[in-house]
Design a protein around this motif. Sequence first.
Motif, mmCIF file in Angstrom:
data_model
loop_
_atom_site.group_PDB
_atom_site.id
_atom_site.type_symbol
_atom_site.label_atom_id
_atom_site.label_comp_id
_atom_site.label_asym_id
_atom_site.label_seq_id
_atom_site.Cartn_x
_atom_site.Cartn_y
_atom_site.Cartn_z
ATOM 1 N N PHE A 23 -7.135 -23.676 -18.780
ATOM 2 C CA PHE A 23 -8.439 -23.331 -19.329
ATOM 3 C C PHE A 23 -9.315 -22.660 -18.271
ATOM 4 O O PHE A 23 -10.067 -21.730 -18.542
ATOM 5 C CB PHE A 23 -9.114 -24.601 -19.853
ATOM 6 N N THR A 24 -9.176 -23.160 -17.022
ATOM 7 C CA THR A 24 -10.035 -22.651 -15.953
ATOM 8 C C THR A 24 -9.695 -21.210 -15.586
ATOM 9 O O THR A 24 -10.566 -20.387 -15.348
ATOM 10 C CB THR A 24 -9.889 -23.541 -14.696
ATOM 11 N N VAL A 45 -3.206 -33.331 -18.721
ATOM 12 C CA VAL A 45 -4.633 -32.993 -18.644
ATOM 13 C C VAL A 45 -4.868 -31.976 -17.528
ATOM 14 O O VAL A 45 -5.620 -31.004 -17.696
ATOM 15 C CB VAL A 45 -5.483 -34.269 -18.424
ATOM 16 N N LEU A 46 -4.198 -32.180 -16.396
ATOM 17 C CA LEU A 46 -4.360 -31.241 -15.285
ATOM 18 C C LEU A 46 -3.899 -29.838 -15.688
ATOM 19 O O LEU A 46 -4.564 -28.843 -15.388
ATOM 20 C CB LEU A 46 -3.566 -31.720 -14.066
ATOM 21 N N GLY A 48 -1.664 -37.628 -17.266
ATOM 22 C CA GLY A 48 -2.502 -37.019 -16.230
ATOM 23 C C GLY A 48 -2.046 -35.596 -15.941
ATOM 24 O O GLY A 48 -2.874 -34.686 -15.823
ATOM 25 N N ARG A 60 -6.431 -28.298 -18.164
ATOM 26 C CA ARG A 60 -7.681 -27.874 -17.535
ATOM 27 C C ARG A 60 -7.454 -26.672 -16.625
ATOM 28 O O ARG A 60 -8.312 -25.792 -16.515
ATOM 29 C CB ARG A 60 -8.300 -29.035 -16.746
ATOM 30 N N THR A 61 -6.319 -26.648 -15.950
ATOM 31 C CA THR A 61 -6.021 -25.517 -15.081
ATOM 32 C C THR A 61 -5.883 -24.242 -15.905
ATOM 33 O O THR A 61 -6.440 -23.191 -15.562
ATOM 34 C CB THR A 61 -4.720 -25.779 -14.289
#
Lengths: 674, 321
Positions: A150-151, A143-144, A140, A147-148
């Motif tokens: 990437f964001t 993934v966080l 988890g 994604r962070t």
Amino acid sequence: MRISWPSLHRTEPIATGTAPVRRAAQHPGVIAVTAIALLWGAYGQDYLIYTVNAGIATALAALGLTVLVGWGREVSLATAGVFGSAVYIYGYFSRPITGKGWPWVLVALLVMLLAAALMASIALISRRLPGIYLVMLTLGAQVLIERTIFTFGNYSGGIGGADDLGRSMENKRPQFFGIGISDDFHVLGHRISADGAFYYFSLGLLAVALVLVTRLRRSPYGLAFLLVGTDRQAAAAIGIPAMRLRAVIFATCGALVATGGILACWLFINPPIFLNYTAPYSLVLLAIPVLAGLDSITWVILTAVLFQVTPVALEHYRVGSYMIAGIGLLAGAAFGSRGMGGRARDLTRFLLYGPRRERTNRGRLQTGTLRHNDGLSVDGATQISATDRERALAVLTAWLPQRPPGELALSAHDVKVHIGAVRALDGASIEVPTGHMVGLIGPNGAGKTTLFDVISGLRMPNSGRITLFGSDVTGRQPWDRAALGMSRTFQFARVVPDLTVADNLVAGAYQRIRRNPLGWLAGWPSTWARLRAAEEAAYAAAQLLDIDRYWNERCSTLEFSARRRVEIGRCLLSGPRLLLMDEPAAGLDPASTVALFGLVRKLHAELGLTVLLVEHYVKAVLSNCDYVYVLAEGQILAAGTPEEIAANPAVQSRYLGTRMLARGTPAAAPAAMP
Amino acid sequence: MNLDLLPEALVAGVALAGLYGLLPIAIVLSYRISRTIAFVHAGIAAIAALGYWMLALRSSLIPPQIIYWSDGSGLGHRPELNPRAALLITCAAGLVAGGLYGWVVMSRRVSAASTLTLTIVSLGVMMVLLGTSTVLNVQPEVAPPSPFGDHRFRIGSVNLSANKVATLIIVIVVSAALAVWLSRTHTGLCIRALADDIEAGVWCGIKLRLVGTGVYALSGTLAALAGVLIAVDAGPNPDDMVVLFLRGLVLAVVGGMRSLPLAFGAALLLGVVQTALIVGVFGEVSGAWQELVISGLLLAAVFGMARLRREKFFLLERQAL
């Protein structure tokens, strides 16, 4: 012709852990490898040097995983995320135009601290969760992070590699006192490329990390990490703050992985897109220590470089890192926990000295180990001379801390433990006077081990009060109780099978010799002198327990009785006033049982230890203990001297039976034969 | 918050749950016999997706070679089979691969290894299978044709593909059938017995290798089927397959690694929440934030389960992977 194998018995028992770096640096193999590595930077092909530089960054991350997986026996699927976030965060804060332009030293420290804090928080969140949940949690987190990253394109450049305004995200390699590692330079007229210069810098950084990790491994902290990883309860029982050290293990891993990320950031200049740091890449990193061996620092570095170089060498066949990692994991599973490094050492010894079994037997024959099944006589006397015994006793007595006298060592009052609807303990109360040997007996399921767990702090009672040397310790952790002078053994000898007897014993000294971790890492002589003192005490304990002949052998190769004595020795090194022993004779043959009880009796008399023991061999308990409690269905059924217990009708009907009385008083029984 | 979109999100979410629901079944099934997480199923699903793509794709735009080397040369030729035949072949390959893996790991010698070792073996096989994808000439962004045709079903304002509807039906039927099979039949009892204690199970006369190979073959088939159905919907990207497998693993954990209906329930919830985020029930949410919310939700579910089972976690006790 084979070289004769050195005796397993150490004539010079000290220096098992002291000065590891100095001794390693004197090894001809290490000197040769260092010379080759230094020359290769000047004469190797540029693209290969670049690849090896990437391998060194990976090696730093893999060293972190060695601490986590190899020593702490934990797992993380967030490693790639931590590595990647170090690349981007370092880049963002140190870049002058598209970032913050902060000094590189400051940013590097910040990134390492952040990674350490992240991993430590994972350890804290998962402190009571089993492995599968840790896998989920780290996944988890991965993934966080992905994604962070990437964001927020300003950190990573998203998938385009540039910031939101399309500006290049180029990082500059740092400078040291005006000397850069971004340019070519000349040595004795020979040109060394910028990547060659960076290679020497990476090599230097790796050497520093190698020295620090090796010192950490040999320090009490490293041994404590291994014990916490293998058995948290056993670690806690001898005073190692298991959960705190677990967080330190995670934090150390995070800091090392981040160091790898920072090095990668300098190497790549333009940060790679975040897709390189997704969850499957965590498995690639995980495969490195698994293949190299869970406790093999040098092989981890070699394997990491191999993982980076192999896909480049096999580029034509499109063999990627996943394939290499898969083969590595399968080979690691086949090699076992000692991995490729352990197998390579075994092979070297086989070629030099012959098969292991033959070697071990020859070594044991030389030292007399095979003369008796366990080396102990029936009364617990060991085979060392009286002079040696006196000397060992003096060393161990000096090692044990001076404790203020007190009348009552332990008091457990009205202890209740409910497990669901079952009342495992229902108001049990016992007292153990200082300097006595007290027995606790009772039928299976009476609650003996539960009471032991409550006393040692491994289980919190529903109600009741535990007092240790006058201090109320009811709500305190096991390691806090151990600091007051309590130590315990378990029903089945819980030693670290992959460590030698010496290391297992020294691990017990953690709370006596731990000091500022920086002292161990920096190699301060005064700090390392403490380890030398612990090794002397450990060898003395080994002599008294008659396991000195196994000093350099791994515990996995020992028979059960010897393992049991290693566990007792480890407890002694923690400096106890009160020793709790949970069924010490469980699994032992009758002769070993008698010998062990004789040994415990001697330790009790000579070292002034207070002993509380749980045992099913009633005759042994009644023959050796001063006072006995009988527990049945969670309550104290009877308490008194062995004679009173043997004559108690309630105890006879519930536990002992009546045949014992017909044979005479148990104290008069010839020996404590079961 | 736009509640008008909720019915649409519910229908599409239930359909999406079908895609999420198959892999947890394979995971739970293999876990129940070996007490290890069969990461190998992620590899089987990924290779099945690529294999199906190779067998069924008809395209003149993509070079027909199956294997590509880095210098541009290649090997083989895509057969361009009927999608249903391709599905059957792929599932059969999954059955063989799963069975082969089960035959190896359920031997007396290997099954006696520690849980950690077996998990590492499983991860290793998964990585090798994923690694083979790099030599295949696949374009993951091109989805293969569905074995269930191109029909679309309209429920309210939602258009559902035949693939999604078929997937949902398959998941419901398979999980119900397996739940009954595991709890009501003698074979199911043998599987549960072996999961608790392999040695004792063998001494009771259960044929370890036969039962183990059978279970792994079945779970391998399901993993391959899942790979194909996911590939039709989202393309045969191996990395995506791993992410979906890991998501499936979370759902299986929510089901306590034993309850297929509970795992499917979690898949339904996940499907509905994800669809609700996508269609805008909670307003406009960016793709990255959707992932963050879903990841957080899955983590919360896992920890909720952990708390429910807290009595099993003894203070300081070390739990195996």
